[in-house]
Design a protein around this motif. Structure first.
Motif, PDB file in Angstrom:
ATOM      1  N   ASP A 311       1.002  54.568 -78.545  1.00  0.00           N
ATOM      2  CA  ASP A 311       0.572  56.045 -78.830  1.00  0.00           C
ATOM      3  C   ASP A 311      -0.078  56.461 -77.976  1.00  0.00           C
ATOM      4  O   ASP A 311      -0.044  57.668 -77.431  1.00  0.00           O
ATOM      5  CB  ASP A 311       0.870  56.403 -80.243  1.00  0.00           C
ATOM      6  N   THR A 312      -0.824  55.824 -77.831  1.00  0.00           N
ATOM      7  CA  THR A 312      -2.113  55.800 -76.584  1.00  0.00           C
ATOM      8  C   THR A 312      -2.051  55.950 -75.357  1.00  0.00           C
ATOM      9  O   THR A 312      -2.602  56.592 -74.393  1.00  0.00           O
ATOM     10  CB  THR A 312      -3.423  55.101 -77.062  1.00  0.00           C
ATOM     11  N   GLU A 313      -0.784  55.010 -75.343  1.00  0.00           N
ATOM     12  CA  GLU A 313      -0.756  54.956 -73.515  1.00  0.00           C
ATOM     13  C   GLU A 313       0.272  56.586 -73.421  1.00  0.00           C
ATOM     14  O   GLU A 313       0.623  57.362 -73.582  1.00  0.00           O
ATOM     15  CB  GLU A 313       0.431  54.020 -73.656  1.00  0.00           C
ATOM     16  N   GLN A 314      -0.119  56.597 -72.274  1.00  0.00           N
ATOM     17  CA  GLN A 314       0.006  57.775 -70.917  1.00  0.00           C
ATOM     18  C   GLN A 314       1.239  57.923 -70.500  1.00  0.00           C
ATOM     19  O   GLN A 314       2.729  58.805 -70.210  1.00  0.00           O
ATOM     20  CB  GLN A 314      -0.580  58.085 -69.638  1.00  0.00           C
ATOM     21  N   TYR A 315       1.757  56.643 -70.038  1.00  0.00           N
ATOM     22  CA  TYR A 315       2.974  56.507 -69.621  1.00  0.00           C
ATOM     23  C   TYR A 315       4.024  55.426 -70.872  1.00  0.00           C
ATOM     24  O   TYR A 315       3.572  54.587 -70.890  1.00  0.00           O
ATOM     25  CB  TYR A 315       3.456  56.067 -68.431  1.00  0.00           C
ATOM     26  N   THR A 316       5.167  55.638 -70.293  1.00  0.00           N
ATOM     27  CA  THR A 316       5.950  54.975 -71.084  1.00  0.00           C
ATOM     28  C   THR A 316       6.458  53.642 -69.867  1.00  0.00           C
ATOM     29  O   THR A 316       6.014  53.698 -69.024  1.00  0.00           O
ATOM     30  CB  THR A 316       7.340  55.624 -71.344  1.00  0.00           C
ATOM     31  N   GLY A 317       7.589  53.067 -70.518  1.00  0.00           N
ATOM     32  CA  GLY A 317       7.732  51.505 -70.101  1.00  0.00           C
ATOM     33  C   GLY A 317       8.248  51.819 -68.197  1.00  0.00           C
ATOM     34  O   GLY A 317       8.307  51.156 -67.835  1.00  0.00           O
ATOM     35  N   LYS A 318       9.322  52.390 -68.745  1.00  0.00           N
ATOM     36  CA  LYS A 318      10.267  52.996 -67.868  1.00  0.00           C
ATOM     37  C   LYS A 318       9.205  54.186 -66.039  1.00  0.00           C
ATOM     38  O   LYS A 318       9.421  53.459 -64.995  1.00  0.00           O
ATOM     39  CB  LYS A 318      11.463  54.327 -68.292  1.00  0.00           C
ATOM     40  N   GLU A 319       8.517  54.645 -67.038  1.00  0.00           N
ATOM     41  CA  GLU A 319       7.449  55.440 -65.897  1.00  0.00           C
ATOM     42  C   GLU A 319       6.208  54.302 -65.270  1.00  0.00           C
ATOM     43  O   GLU A 319       6.703  54.389 -63.967  1.00  0.00           O
ATOM     44  CB  GLU A 319       6.953  56.294 -66.921  1.00  0.00           C
ATOM     45  N   LYS A 320       6.081  53.273 -65.970  1.00  0.00           N
ATOM     46  CA  LYS A 320       5.474  51.725 -65.781  1.00  0.00           C
ATOM     47  C   LYS A 320       5.839  51.253 -64.673  1.00  0.00           C
ATOM     48  O   LYS A 320       5.420  50.857 -63.019  1.00  0.00           O
ATOM     49  CB  LYS A 320       4.640  50.848 -66.818  1.00  0.00           C
ATOM     50  N   ILE A 321       7.139  50.777 -64.771  1.00  0.00           N
ATOM     51  CA  ILE A 321       7.790  49.920 -63.884  1.00  0.00           C
ATOM     52  C   ILE A 321       8.548  50.401 -62.414  1.00  0.00           C
ATOM     53  O   ILE A 321       8.337  50.044 -61.430  1.00  0.00           O
ATOM     54  CB  ILE A 321       9.802  49.681 -64.924  1.00  0.00           C
ATOM     55  N   GLU A 322       8.934  52.176 -62.981  1.00  0.00           N
ATOM     56  CA  GLU A 322       9.126  52.678 -61.529  1.00  0.00           C
ATOM     57  C   GLU A 322       7.794  52.687 -60.252  1.00  0.00           C
ATOM     58  O   GLU A 322       7.910  52.933 -59.406  1.00  0.00           O
ATOM     59  CB  GLU A 322       8.976  54.293 -61.957  1.00  0.00           C
TER      60      GLU A 322
END
Length: 375
Positions: A311-322
C-alpha cells in the motif's frame, strides 16, 4: 565468473544408466579422434565458420569438447542434423535482424562470443530444468537442442531465442551502463539468490518485474524485460487496431465470460479475436499441453501487474514496468542507436516464414531449416 541459470519447473530428473547408448548420429567424439575430426572440416563446420564465426566473431560449438562444457551438470551431445537446424535458425532469427538494425561491425563487437549446444535437457537437483547456462554473458550453453521444433516459433522463443536476446543485451550494459534511475524503480524488491522463494504466484509483477528471475538484480531485470518485450505479442505493435475510449466496449462491462479479463482500453470483441489468432498460430501447446510463455500478450501481462505490491508504494507494477521500458528504449536509442520496436518488428516479420503461414492462416513459403544455406 558469474554464472546465470535459466530454469523451468520440471517434475522429474533424467540420468544415464549402463544400458544407455549414444545415437550413431551423436556429435560426441572420443578424445583420441577429436582433433583429427575437427580438422576435417565437414560442411557444417565450414558453414559456421563462413557465416557466423568469421563475420561476427561468434563460435558455435556443437561437437562435445570436455574443456568447453560446464561440468556442474550432466550434459549430452547434440545430433548433427539438429546442429544444422540450429545454425539456420540462429542466422535467420538472431543474426540477420540484429545486423539489419545495426551493422556487421556492431554485432562483431557487441555480442556473446561462444555458443555451446547441448543435446538433451539438463536438470538441477531440485528438479528444475535448465534451458540455458551462461558464464559472464560471453559463453552460453543451450540445452535440449535435440528436441528442437524448427517451425514452431513458440518452442524456439521459449527454449532458444529468449535466452539469446537476454544474453546479448548483457553485453551492452556491461560496456556502457544504463540510467541508474532504472534500478531505483524497484530498488526495494530485488531478491538476489532468494528470488525463487520470495514470490507468491505472480506477485513479482506487482513489484514491477516481468518475470520472477528479473528480481535477481538490476542487470537481470533489464535483460529479462528486453527479451520478453521482444517475444511477447503486443496489441499496440502487432496490428490489433482495437484501442477504444468507449468504456462500454471494455471487457469489464461484458457479460460474456470469454471476453472478461481483457485489458481496459481495448474493444473486447476485436481484442479477443486478434488474440485468438495468436494463440492458435502454429503450435500453441507443447506435448504436455502446457501453454508456451511466448504466446502471452504484453497487455495481458501488464493488466495482471496493475496493482501495488504494498500500500505504501507510489506506483503499480504495471506503471513500474512501463517506466523501465521507457528508460530502456531511450538508452538503446541514445547509446547504441537501436530502435527496440524496429528490432522487434524485424524479428517478428520473419515468423510467418518459420511457421509457414501468416496470422490470418494464409500459407507462405516455409523455411526449411534442415538444409544448410537455406537462408
Amino acid at each position: 565468473m558469474k554464472k546465470i541459470l535459466y530454469s523451468l519447473l520440471a517434475t522429474s530428473l533424467i540420468g544415464c544408466t549402463a544400458n544407455d547408448k549414444l545415437s550413431d548420429e551423436s556429435a560426441l567424439m572420443p578424445n583420441i579422434e577429436r582433433n583429427e575430426q575437427i580438422n576435417a572440416q565437414n560442411e557444417l563446420d565450414k558453414y559456421l565458420y563462413s557465416n557466423v564465426e568469421k563475420p561476427y566473431n561468434i563460435r558455435v560449438l556443437y561437437q562435445f569438447m570436455e574443456e568447453e562444457v560446464e561440468r556442474t551438470y550432466t550434459f549430452s551431445p547434440v545430433r548433427y542434423e539438429k546442429a544444422i537446424e540450429f545454425a539456420n535458425i540462429f542466422k535467420y532469427l538472431f543474426i540477420e535482424p540484429y545486423v539489419k538494425l545495426t551493422s556487421q561491425k556492431f554485432l562483431n563487437e557487441h555480442s556473446f562470443r561462444t555458443l555451446i549446444l547441448i543435446g538433451d535437457p539438463a536438470f538441477n537437483p531440485n528438479g528444475s530444468k535448465l534451458v540455458g547456462l551462461a558464464v559472464a554473458g560471453v559463453k552460453i550453453h543451450l540445452t535440449e537442442i535435440n528436441n528442437t521444433e524448427p517451425n514452431n516459433i513458440y518452442w524456439l522463443n521459449d527454449n532458444i531465442l529468449v535466452t539469446l536476446y537476454h544474453e546479448n543485451a548483457h553485453t551492452w550494459h556491461q560496456s556502457i551502463r544504463f540510467d541508474p534511475e532504472y534500478e531505483r524503480i524497484s530498488a526495494n524488491d530485488y531478491k538476489g539468490g532468494n528470488w525463487t522463494t520470495s514470490w507468491q504466484g505472480e506477485d513479482y509483477l506487482k513489484a514491477g518485474f516481468i518475470t520472477g528471475y528479473s528480481s535477481f538484480n538490476k542487470d537481470e531485470d533489464f535483460v529479462e524485460l528486453l527479451a520478453r518485450y521482444i517475444v511477447f505479442f503486443n496489441a499496440d505493435l502487432d496490428g490489433c487496431n482495437c484501442a477504444t475510449t468507449d468504456q462500454s466496449k471494455w471487457a469489464k462491462n461484458s457479460t460474456n465470460p470469454d471476453l472478461q479479463g481483457i485489458p481496459d482500453g481495448y474493444d473486447a470483441v476485436t481484442y479477443y479475436n486478434w488474440r485468438n489468432k495468436r494463440w492458435n498460430y502454429g503450435y500453441l501447446y507443447d506435448s504436455q499441453y502446457r501453454n508456451y510463455d511466448s504466446a502471452q500478450v504484453w497487455q495481458d501481462v501488464l493488466a495482471r501487474a496493475d496493482e501495488k505490491i504494498r500500500d505504501t508504494e507510489q506506483y503499480t507494477g504495471k506503471e513500474k514496468i512501463e517506466q523501465k521500458i521507457a528508460i530502456m528504449k531511450n538508452y538503446l536509442s541514445t547509446t547504441w542507436h537501436i530502435d527496440l520496436d524496429a528490432l522487434r518488428a524485424e524479428i517478428r516479420s520473419r515468423y510467418p516464414y518459420v511457421v509457414g503461414k501468416d496470422f490470418d492462416g494464409n500459407e507462405v513459403t516455409k523455411k526449411d531449416f534442415t538444409k544448410l544455406n537455406d537462408n
